[in-house]
Design a protein around this motif. Structure first.
Motif, PDB file in Angstrom:
ATOM      1  N   GLY A 195      -4.957   3.651  10.196  1.00  0.00           N
ATOM      2  CA  GLY A 195      -3.933   4.153  11.097  1.00  0.00           C
ATOM      3  C   GLY A 195      -4.562   4.599  12.415  1.00  0.00           C
ATOM      4  N   ASP A 239       0.835  -1.194   0.000  1.00  0.00           N
ATOM      5  CA  ASP A 239       0.000   0.000   0.000  1.00  0.00           C
ATOM      6  C   ASP A 239       0.875   1.251   0.000  1.00  0.00           C
ATOM      7  OD1 ASP A 239      -1.942   1.912   0.266  1.00  0.00           O
ATOM      8  OD2 ASP A 239      -2.378   1.492   2.383  1.00  0.00           O
ATOM      9  N   GLU A 249      -7.982   2.623   0.720  1.00  0.00           N
ATOM     10  CA  GLU A 249      -8.260   1.644  -0.340  1.00  0.00           C
ATOM     11  C   GLU A 249      -8.763   0.311   0.203  1.00  0.00           C
ATOM     12  OE1 GLU A 249      -5.402   1.976   1.055  1.00  0.00           O
ATOM     13  OE2 GLU A 249      -4.897  -0.117   1.397  1.00  0.00           O
ATOM     14  N   ASP A 261       0.211  -4.986   4.682  1.00  0.00           N
ATOM     15  CA  ASP A 261      -1.172  -4.587   4.473  1.00  0.00           C
ATOM     16  C   ASP A 261      -2.048  -5.711   3.910  1.00  0.00           C
ATOM     17  OD1 ASP A 261      -2.792  -2.448   5.099  1.00  0.00           O
ATOM     18  OD2 ASP A 261      -2.746  -1.596   3.081  1.00  0.00           O
ATOM     19  N   ASP A 316      -5.696   6.421  -0.591  1.00  0.00           N
ATOM     20  CA  ASP A 316      -5.070   5.637   0.475  1.00  0.00           C
ATOM     21  C   ASP A 316      -6.107   4.964   1.383  1.00  0.00           C
ATOM     22  OD1 ASP A 316      -3.092   4.518   1.969  1.00  0.00           O
ATOM     23  OD2 ASP A 316      -2.493   6.354   2.995  1.00  0.00           O
ATOM     24  N   LYS A 358       1.743   7.930   0.408  1.00  0.00           N
ATOM     25  CA  LYS A 358       2.190   7.985   1.802  1.00  0.00           C
ATOM     26  C   LYS A 358       3.584   8.608   1.892  1.00  0.00           C
ATOM     27  CE  LYS A 358      -0.244   3.814   3.415  1.00  0.00           C
ATOM     28  NZ  LYS A 358      -1.047   4.453   4.465  1.00  0.00           N
TER      29      LYS A 358
END
Ligand code: BES
Ligand code: MG
Ligand code: ZN
Length: 497
Positions: free
Chosen positions: A374, A266, A345, A284, A343, A273
Motif C-alpha cells: 500500500g 487478499d 503475504e 492482488d 497481510d 483488512k
C-alpha cells in the motif's frame, strides 16, 4: 478483440470515416472524402473551435455520394512531432469516438508520418485496441448505462497491405497479451482461485511452445516452501506454483526469469483488512497475470529470448487453519521468517517463487512483478510503478523501456540500513519493518534476501497501477495490464546476450 484490417482502398461498407487534422489546420482526408465532403468538413472546422489538439476528436455527419456518413476528425497535434506513442494515443481517441457512435464499420485515413504509413497504422490500431478493451462478459442484459458499442470492424488505409499485415502479427500478439492480463485481473476471485487459475494457464499455453508445470501443495511441501504454503493454509483451495518455460532461438543462453505474485484474493488473513474497498484485493494477482501474458506474447511473437515464468498462486484467507501473527515459517531457501503480519503475504509467496526460479533455472536476470505494498500507492499513486533493483544496467534498461511504453516506473533506494530493519530477534527475518515508514523499500529488502549471488534482479511494485478507477489514455477503467507493454518494449530492445 475488435476485427482490424488493412486495405488499399476504402471498403464500401464503411459508414464512418476517420480523418486527421493537425494544428497547422491541414485536413488529412484524401482519398476518403470527395471534394464536396471535404469542403463541408473544412467549413465546419473553420467555424468550430476544434484546434487539432492531439487526442481530441470532433464528430460530424455529412453526405457523401448521397449517402449519410459519420466523419470523425482526430486531432494529431503537429504531424512532424508524432511518435509511436502519440499515434497510439490518437488511436485511443478514435476508438472512444467510434464506440460512442452508431456505426458498425469504420475506415481510417492513411497517416503518412515518421517511419511508414504501415507502422503508423499499426500504432493507431494498437492504441485503438488497447483503449477499446471491454470486460462485459458478466453483463447479461441490455442496459442503457452499459452500452455495447455498435462498432464491428476497423479498417486502416495503407500503401502496402502485406507490410502492414506482417507488422500486425507482432502488434496483435502484444494486444492479445494485454487483453489476457486484464481479463485475468478483472475476473472475480470466486471464479479465479489458485486451482482454476492454474487450469486456465494450462489452457493458455496448450497450443503454444511454452511448457507448463504445476506444483500443488504436496510437491511444494517436499521442496520446503513453508513461506508460500503458510499464506495459503487458511484457504479451502490448494495453493499452486505454476512454472512456464519458453525457449526462443537463444535457447542456449541462461534464461531471464519473470516471477509474479498471484494472490487471487487478499483478505489480509488473520491480520484482516478493513471491509471498505476490500473487493480491490481481487487484483492482488496482477503481477502473475503480467508474467503469464508476457510469456504468451513472446511465444506468439516468436521472440528469440529464453524466458521462464514462475507464479505463486495463493488465496490469503482467515480461518481455523490460517497462519497466525507470530508464526515462524521456513522458506525453501532455508531462511526462517517470523510472520508478524499475515497481510504482508506477497513477499512470503515471492520468497519461495524467487528461490525456486533461481534453483531450477539459474537465470542471470530475474524480474518480479507484484502488487506488493500500500505504501507504493501512497508514494506514486496510480500513475507510476515502483522499481527496485540491485543492478544499474537492468534498472536503466527497464526505465528506458518504460518510457517507450508509457508505463512509468521510478526507482527507489535500497541499502543495508533498510535491510537491517527486517531482522528478527528470534528468526532470520521478520515480514514487516519496524514501522518507521519506507514500507515499499523494506518489502523490497525482504525480497532481496532471496536473490542469489551475481543475479541481476529488479522488483516492480505495481500495487497502485494494476487497476484504474477512471481509465487511462490507453486503458479503460478496471484492470490495466500494466507491465505487459513494459515487457514488450524491454524484450524488443534489451540485448539478449
Ligand atoms: N495486497 C497488499 C498491497 C496492496 C495495497 C495492493 C493496496 C494494492 C492496493 C499487500 O499484500 C498488503 O496488504 N501489504 C501491506 C503490508 C504491511 C502489512 C506491511 C500494506 O501495504 O499495507
Ligand atoms: Mg488449505
Ligand atoms: Zn496483503
Amino acid at each position: 478483440m475488435l476485427p482490424v484490417s488493412f486495405a488499399l482502398t476504402s471498403p464500401d461498407a464503411a459508414a464512418a470515416v476517420v480523418v486527421f487534422y493537425d494544428e497547422d489546420k491541414t485536413l488529412i482526408a484524401d482519398p476518403l472524402l470527395d471534394a464536396a465532403a471535404q469542403g463541408i468538413v473544412g467549413d465546419v472546422l473553420r467555424h468550430d473551435d476544434f484546434k487539432g489538439t492531439l487526442g481530441k476528436t470532433a464528430t460530424y455527419k455529412v453526405t457523401l455520394n448521397t449517402k449519410p456518413i459519420t466523419v470523425v476528425v482526430a486531432g494529431i497535434g503537429k504531424a512532424v512531432d508524432l511518435t509511436p506513442l502519440s499515434l497510439q494515443k490518437i488511436g485511443a481517441s478514435i476508438i472512444t469516438a467510434l464506440q460512442s457512435g452508431q456505426d458498425a464499420a469504420a475506415v481510417v485515413a492513411p497517416l503518412d508520418v515518421g517511419g511508414s504509413v504501415e507502422h503508423a497504422a499499426n500504432d493507431l490500431a494498437a492504441g485503438a485496441l488497447l483503449k477499446g478493451y471491454r470486460f462485459d462478459k458478466y453483463i447479461t442484459k441490455e442496459r442503457p448505462d452499459v452500452k455495447k458499442p455498435k462498432l464491428s470492424s476497423l479498417t486502416f488505409l495503407v500503401k502496402d497491405k502485406k507490410a502492414a499485415d506482417v507488422c500486425f502479427e507482432k502488434t496483435s500478439a502484444f494486444v492479445r497479451a494485454v487483453y489476457l492480463a486484464r481479463t485475468l485481473q478483472n475476473e472475480p476471485s470466486n471464479l479465479l482461485n489458485p486451482e482454476t487459475y492454474a487450469e486456465k494457464i494450462k489452457e493458455v499455453f496448450a497450443k503454444l511452445p511454452v511448457s507448463v508445470k504445476v506444483l500443488g501443495e504436496k510437491e511444494m511441501k517436499k521442496l520446503g516452501m513453508g513461506a508460500l504454503l503458510g499464506v495459503g493454509q487458511g484457504s479451502a483451495v490448494e495453493s499452486q506454483l505454476v512454472v512456464m518455460e519458453y525457449r526462443g532461438a537463444k535457447t542456449q543462453d541462461a534464461p531471464i526469469a519473470l516471477v509474479g505474485k498471484g494472490v487471487t484474493f487478499d483478505t489480509g488473513g488473520i491480520s484482516i483488512k478493513p471491509a471498505a474497498n476490500m473487493e480491490d484485493m481481487k487484483w492482488d494477482m496482477g503481477g502473475s497475470a503480467v508474467v503469464v501474458a508476457t510469456l504468451q506474447m513472446l511465444a506468439e511473437q516468436k521472440s528469440p529470448a529464453h524466458v521462464v515464468g514462475v507464479v505463486g498462486l495463493v488465496e490469503n484467507m482467515p480461518s481455523g487453519t490460517a497462519q497466525r501473527p507470530g508464526d515462524i515459517v521456513t522458506s525453501m531457501s532455508g531462511q526462517t521468517i517470523e510472520v508478524l503480519n499475515t497481510d504482508a503475504e506477497g513477499r512470503l509467496v515471492l520468497s519461495d517463487a524467487l528461490w525456486y526460479a533461481q534453483e531450477t533455472f539459474r537465470p542471470k536476470t530475474v524480474i518480479d512483478f507484484a502488487t506488493l505494498t500500500g505504501a507504493i500507492v501512497v508514494a506514486l499513486g496510480d500513475l507510476t510503478a515502483g522499481l527496485f533493483s540491485n543492478n544499474d544496467k537492468l534498472a536503466e534498461a527497464l526505465y528506458a523501456a518504460s518510457k517507450e511504453a508509457n508505463e512509468p516506473i521510478w526507482r527507489f533506494p535500497m541499502n543495508e540500513e533498510y535491510d537491517k530493519d527486517m531482522n528478527s530477534p528470534i528468526a532470520d527475518m521478520r515480514n514487516i519493518g519496524s514501522g518507521r515508514g519506507a514500507g515499499s523499500i523494506t518489502a523490497a529488502q525482504f525480497l532481496q534476501r532471496f536473490i542469489q549471488k551475481d543475479v541481476a534482479w529488479a522488483h516492480i511494485d505495481i500495487a497502485g497501477v494494476t487497476a484504474s478507477k477512471n481509465g487511462k489514455e490507453l486503458a479503460p477503467k478496471g484492470a490495466t495490464g500494466f507491465g505487459v507493454h513494459l515487457m514488450e518494449r524491454f524484450f524488443a530492445t534489451y540485448p539478449l546476450s
